[in-house]
Design a protein around this motif. Sequence first.
Motif, PDB file in Angstrom:
ATOM      1  N   TRP A 114       1.293  -1.307   0.016  1.00 26.96           N
ATOM      2  CA  TRP A 114       0.171  -0.312   0.319  1.00 26.96           C
ATOM      3  C   TRP A 114       0.155   1.830   0.142  1.00 26.96           C
ATOM      4  N   ALA A 115       0.845   1.969  -1.191  1.00 29.87           N
ATOM      5  CA  ALA A 115       1.412   3.332  -1.137  1.00 29.87           C
ATOM      6  C   ALA A 115       1.486   3.920   0.351  1.00 29.87           C
ATOM      7  N   GLU A 116       0.548   4.235   0.172  1.00 32.10           N
ATOM      8  CA  GLU A 116       0.089   6.011   1.485  1.00 32.10           C
ATOM      9  C   GLU A 116       0.334   4.727   3.007  1.00 32.10           C
ATOM     10  N   ALA A 117       0.452   4.451   3.009  1.00 31.56           N
ATOM     11  CA  ALA A 117       1.167   3.496   4.719  1.00 31.56           C
ATOM     12  C   ALA A 117       1.156   2.054   4.679  1.00 31.56           C
ATOM     13  N   PRO A 118       1.612   1.702   3.766  1.00 30.68           N
ATOM     14  CA  PRO A 118       2.247   0.038   3.548  1.00 30.68           C
ATOM     15  C   PRO A 118       2.163  -0.509   5.543  1.00 30.68           C
ATOM     16  N   GLN A 119       2.146  -1.802   5.255  1.00 31.40           N
ATOM     17  CA  GLN A 119       1.707  -2.142   6.837  1.00 31.40           C
ATOM     18  C   GLN A 119       2.983  -3.375   6.667  1.00 31.40           C
ATOM     19  N   PRO A 120       3.847  -3.617   8.218  1.00 30.45           N
ATOM     20  CA  PRO A 120       4.236  -4.741   7.793  1.00 30.45           C
ATOM     21  C   PRO A 120       3.893  -6.423   8.226  1.00 30.45           C
ATOM     22  N   VAL A 121       2.832  -6.509   7.425  1.00 31.92           N
ATOM     23  CA  VAL A 121       2.300  -7.827   7.942  1.00 31.92           C
ATOM     24  C   VAL A 121       3.065  -9.164   7.666  1.00 31.92           C
ATOM     25  N   LEU A 122       3.764  -9.465   7.516  1.00 32.61           N
ATOM     26  CA  LEU A 122       4.602 -11.021   7.211  1.00 32.61           C
ATOM     27  C   LEU A 122       5.812 -10.700   8.469  1.00 32.61           C
ATOM     28  N   SER A 123       6.491  -9.593   8.576  1.00 30.82           N
ATOM     29  CA  SER A 123       7.390  -8.942   9.865  1.00 30.82           C
ATOM     30  C   SER A 123       6.810  -9.151  11.038  1.00 30.82           C
ATOM     31  N   ARG A 124       5.460  -8.120  10.813  1.00 28.97           N
ATOM     32  CA  ARG A 124       4.468  -8.515  12.671  1.00 28.97           C
ATOM     33  C   ARG A 124       4.471  -9.848  12.874  1.00 28.97           C
ATOM     34  N   LEU A 125       3.909 -10.631  11.781  1.00 28.24           N
ATOM     35  CA  LEU A 125       3.647 -12.487  11.914  1.00 28.24           C
ATOM     36  C   LEU A 125       4.720 -13.160  12.746  1.00 28.24           C
ATOM     37  N   VAL A 126       6.167 -12.739  11.948  1.00 32.41           N
ATOM     38  CA  VAL A 126       6.967 -13.300  11.849  1.00 32.41           C
ATOM     39  C   VAL A 126       7.442 -12.940  13.612  1.00 32.41           C
ATOM     40  N   GLN A 127       7.137 -12.043  13.834  1.00 26.11           N
ATOM     41  CA  GLN A 127       7.358 -11.317  15.467  1.00 26.11           C
ATOM     42  C   GLN A 127       6.585 -11.875  16.701  1.00 26.11           C
ATOM     43  N   VAL A 128       5.237 -11.982  15.924  1.00 26.10           N
ATOM     44  CA  VAL A 128       4.516 -12.334  17.320  1.00 26.10           C
ATOM     45  C   VAL A 128       3.912 -13.731  17.210  1.00 26.10           C
ATOM     46  N   LEU A 129       4.492 -14.682  16.107  1.00 25.51           N
ATOM     47  CA  LEU A 129       5.187 -15.893  16.467  1.00 25.51           C
ATOM     48  C   LEU A 129       6.182 -16.378  17.117  1.00 25.51           C
ATOM     49  N   ASN A 130       7.035 -15.490  17.127  1.00 26.63           N
ATOM     50  CA  ASN A 130       8.511 -15.583  18.675  1.00 26.63           C
ATOM     51  C   ASN A 130       8.181 -14.934  19.529  1.00 26.63           C
ATOM     52  N   LEU A 131       6.738 -14.934  20.225  1.00 22.02           N
ATOM     53  CA  LEU A 131       6.374 -14.669  21.504  1.00 22.02           C
ATOM     54  C   LEU A 131       6.067 -15.600  21.757  1.00 22.02           C
ATOM     55  N   PRO A 132       6.416 -15.712  23.564  1.00 20.16           N
ATOM     56  CA  PRO A 132       5.197 -16.659  24.418  1.00 20.16           C
ATOM     57  C   PRO A 132       3.974 -16.201  23.828  1.00 20.16           C
ATOM     58  N   PHE A 133       3.391 -17.844  24.089  1.00 20.56           N
ATOM     59  CA  PHE A 133       2.230 -18.341  23.745  1.00 20.56           C
ATOM     60  C   PHE A 133       1.039 -19.226  24.986  1.00 20.56           C
ATOM     61  N   TYR A 134       0.565 -18.844  24.673  1.00 22.27           N
ATOM     62  CA  TYR A 134      -0.964 -19.886  25.374  1.00 22.27           C
ATOM     63  C   TYR A 134      -1.802 -20.283  25.541  1.00 22.27           C
ATOM     64  N   GLN A 135      -1.944 -21.311  25.525  1.00 20.34           N
ATOM     65  CA  GLN A 135      -3.012 -22.490  25.710  1.00 20.34           C
ATOM     66  C   GLN A 135      -4.672 -21.994  26.154  1.00 20.34           C
ATOM     67  N   GLU A 136      -5.778 -21.679  25.213  1.00 20.09           N
ATOM     68  CA  GLU A 136      -6.972 -22.362  25.676  1.00 20.09           C
ATOM     69  C   GLU A 136      -7.702 -23.035  24.934  1.00 20.09           C
ATOM     70  N   GLY A 137      -8.213 -24.434  25.186  1.00 21.50           N
ATOM     71  CA  GLY A 137      -8.443 -25.880  25.084  1.00 21.50           C
ATOM     72  C   GLY A 137      -8.015 -26.178  24.354  1.00 21.50           C
TER      73      GLY A 137
END
Length: 130
Positions: free
Chosen positions: A48-71
Amino acid sequence: MRERIIAAAVACDYAALQTLGDEKGKAVRFSYDPDQDMATTWRIQEEWAEAPQPVLSRLVQVLNLPFYQEGNLIYWPTAFREGATDADWRALKGLYPDDQLKAMRKDKSYLGLRVGITVDGDWQLAVAGD
């Protein structure tokens, strides 16, 4: 599944991400355009030219954070859970601008990207917002 998502995101392989999302049935629930597939939506957001979002980078960052299980679901990040701790919020440093994280924490509601994968490896969600 987590490792495969990270590998596809690092490679900017939108087709592989879409395939992973559809691997075990219905596509991944994701934020934004319900009339487009996830890969197309994320590519548009990234470019997106006006305001690109780092979706894939953020996805990688999130998946490298601590997690929790619910059900049957494993969720990233832990700041999304009820009663998130100071450590859960500190782990988000750099994921979003500090002022945005501060506002979320004040409201006791993490509204950023969160990912859910079942214990048997079915990628269920990649959503942000309410």
